[in-house]
Enzyme design. Structure first.
Site: not given
Length: 276
Positions: A46, A51, A80, A113
């Protein structure tokens, strides 16, 4: 080690424990960690656009495939879309950018998200298009509260398979979980260990000692017995291995004791207050 699967509402199977990479920087260390996770038995990885590590995650996946550890078809990859671009076209472009960074032909799961300020309906239409075209195996949401889900389902043609939320013994989110259960939306936990804060909790440690398990194993087992998919994060091989070892069960009393730790305490922002 074999991880059990959960069947999502579109028939797709998803491992009940995955490998999370939140707050891990791009680079060789992450590439090796992803490959190691796959080697240890993880099949679900994931990540997310925000990120900033999709390229390294993709490189780790490619290394594992090249070394014959796994095939792409055996993996379940999630990312996401971030809230800086949730128009229909921007969402399509964001998905294509994620595929490019990860060097993948498709994702198994793509999530919105955060709900943000009601900008998610147009993004959801884009996800539905990608899903109907067969470019994504499943679509879902993250950090959606009940009122977000109610609004989404009023307009959606496709029901989300997942709602990924912050979930741990200090934040049990009962109303959200009840709503998801009623509408056959699988709940998935992010930050299941509350950024490791729960590992020193006396009640958790007491239960762990009874089972000769770690505090992390107890919390992750609690997730699974609540029918919640979980994605712990660790860069340490021994802990990565520990996090997928759940050959024990918690008693009803132990589950209740852990439920009783709830304080509606978040380590991340509240979805209704996170202003994008």
């Amino acid at each position: 080690m074999t991880i059990k699967n959960r069947t999502l509402n579109n028939g797709l199977e998803m491992p009940e424990v995955g490998y999370g990479v939140f707050r891990v920087e791009e680079g060789k260390e992450l590439e090796e960690a992803v490959k190691m996770a796959i080697q240890l038995g993880y099949r679900s990885i994931d990540t997310a656009a925000i990120y900033g590590n999709e390229k390294s995650v993709g490189n780790g996946i490619r290394l594992a495939i090249q070394e014959g550890i796994v095939t792409r078809e055996e993996l379940f990859i999630t990312s996401k879309v971030w809230n800086d671009g949730l128009t229909y076209d921007e969402t399509i472009m964001a998905y294509e950018e994620t595929l490019k960074k990860m060097d993948l032909a498709y994702l198994n799961l793509y999530l919105i998200h955060w709900p943000g300020q009601d900008k998610y309906l147009e993004a959801w239409k884009a996800l539905e298009t990608l899903y109907k075209e067969g470019r994504i195996k499943a679509i879902g949401v993250s950090n959606f509260q009940v009122h977000h889900l109610e609004n989404l389902l009023e307009h959606a043609e496709v029901t989300p398979v997942i709602n990924q939320i912050e979930f741990h013994p200090k934040l049990t989110q009962e109303k959200v979980r009840e709503y998801c259960l009623k509408h056959n939306i699988q709940v998935e936990a992010w930050s299941p260990l509350m950024n490791a804060e729960l590992l020193t909790n006396k009640k958790v440690q007491e239960i762990a000692e009874k089972h000769t398990k770690s505090a992390a194993q107890v919390i992750l087992r609690w997730d699974l017995q609540h029918d919640v998919i979980t994605i712990p994060k660790s860069m340490t091989p021994s802990r990565m291995k520990e996090n997928i070892s759940h050959n024990f069960s918690l008693t009803e009393d132990e589950m209740s004791q852990l439920d009783g730790l709830n304080e509606n305490l978040r380590s991340g922002p509240h979805p209704d207050e996170f202003n994008f």
